[in-house]
Design an enzyme around this catalytic site. Structure first.
Site, PDB file in Angstrom:
ATOM      1  N   ALA A   1       0.852  -1.046  -0.071  1.00 40.31           N
ATOM      2  CA  ALA A   1       0.017  -0.085   0.108  1.00 40.31           C
ATOM      3  C   ALA A   1       0.877   1.247   0.095  1.00 40.31           C
ATOM      4  O   ALA A   1       2.092   1.229   0.449  1.00 40.31           O
ATOM      5  CB  ALA A   1      -0.907   0.030   1.130  1.00 40.31           C
ATOM      6  N   CYS A   2       0.465   2.490  -0.658  1.00 43.55           N
ATOM      7  CA  CYS A   2       1.284   3.349  -0.868  1.00 43.55           C
ATOM      8  C   CYS A   2       1.672   3.881   0.751  1.00 43.55           C
ATOM      9  O   CYS A   2       0.947   3.611   1.597  1.00 43.55           O
ATOM     10  CB  CYS A   2       0.640   4.633  -1.432  1.00 43.55           C
ATOM     11  N   LEU A   3       2.725   4.887   1.061  1.00 43.72           N
ATOM     12  CA  LEU A   3       3.186   5.102   2.139  1.00 43.72           C
ATOM     13  C   LEU A   3       1.989   6.229   2.745  1.00 43.72           C
ATOM     14  O   LEU A   3       2.048   6.392   4.059  1.00 43.72           O
ATOM     15  CB  LEU A   3       4.486   6.122   1.854  1.00 43.72           C
TER      16      LEU A   3
ATOM     17  N   SER B   1      -0.911   5.956   2.880  1.00 43.61           N
ATOM     18  CA  SER B   1      -2.061   5.317   3.546  1.00 43.61           C
ATOM     19  C   SER B   1      -1.676   5.064   5.005  1.00 43.61           C
ATOM     20  O   SER B   1      -2.460   4.482   5.846  1.00 43.61           O
ATOM     21  CB  SER B   1      -2.252   3.510   2.989  1.00 43.61           C
TER      22      SER B   1
END
Length: 275
Positions: free
Chosen positions: A178-180, A182
């Site tokens: 998941a992208c940072l 998030s």
């Protein structure tokens, strides 16, 4: 685990891809997009598939290197484009539509490439499991006619891990990505400094042999999530972890005893809605 059912779904995926004729795949190097890339290459051939990775502030440096390695191992045409999510209007505010702004920005970048290079479809690694969650990015995909072939074929994460292992993909047991961004609590502004801090914190914790980790940011608090079976191991290094994260700028460091849960920040939205 129904291996035969997973194989049947893969056959459906191949049919969907065949009908598409040529595809660009938004490629993160995770379990889902790697599997999609592999099946697309096997179905359509290298000349009809292009993997594109967006190098942005919220994409961990280590994962960018992984996408390059994986694409090379699959002999996949691969392009890395620079993208600044923080420059997308509305993104840094970090409200519940953050993923919408992100995906819209990504697809806005990919669409001209698709037209210029003559590909017929944009695709991304949406899976069946995602459809019941808070996924504003799906709305952005629908607006741009971006397809999610895995979800269309009814493939779940479990299906994809089963088939990935049988296909010899070393991503079959890779932790979910998941992208940072998030990691940062909704309503708290996203900055490049916070993203770098989260990335450094998670890489430090992973250095102790812990695969799945999230460092959730709640202002000055770092709330660490790991799989329950890794908690004892992490506690063996609690002094080093606490010291490192405080040096990175966190005032308090906490271990979430519930353990790692994908999308745990979305519980904040559910709590707010219930009030």
């Amino acid at each position: 685990m129904d291996i035969h059912l997973s194989l049947e779904k893969e056959q459906q995926l191949k049919k969907i891809l065949s009908d598409m004729e040529s595809v660009i795949i938004a490629f993160s190097g995770g379990v889902d997009s790697t599997y999609l890339l592999k099946v697309a290459l096997d179905t359509l051939g290298e000349e009809n598939v292009l993997a594109i990775t967006a190098d942005s502030e919220s994409f961990p440096r280590s994962e960018l290197e992984e996408t390059i390695r994986i694409a090379k191992a699959l002999n996949a045409p691969h392009q890395v484009i620079k993208m600044s999510e923080l420059s997308i209007p509305g993104y840094a505010v970090n409200d519940s539509n953050r993923c919408y702004y992100c995906k819209k920005g990504l697809f806005d970048e990919l669409y001209p490439i698709m037209i210029e290079q003559g590909y017929k479809n944009l695709t991304f690694g949406l899976i069946k499991d995602d459809l019941g969650e808070h996924r504003p990015g799906v709305k952005a995909a629908m607006e741009k006619n971006v397809r999610g072939p895995l979800a269309e074929a009814d493939l779940t994460k479990e299906d994809i891990r089963i088939r990935s292992k049988e296909l010899g993909l070393d991503t079959w047991d890779k932790p979910s990505l998941a992208c940072l961004s998030s990691r940062i609590a909704y309503g708290e502004k996203i900055t490049i400094e916070k993203l770098k801090k989260v990335d450094q914190a998670e890489q430090f914790i992973k250095s102790f042999g812990i695969k799945q980790v999230r460092v959730r940011v709640h202002n000055e608090i770092a709330r660490i999530e790991v799989d329950p079976q890794d908690m004892a191991n992490l506690l063996n290094y609690h002094e080093q972890v606490s010291e490192e994260l405080k040096q990175l700028g966190f005032k308090y460091v906490a271990l979430d005893l519930t353990g790692y849960k994908s999308g745990s920040m979305n519980q904040m939205l559910q709590s707010s809605a219930a009030k």
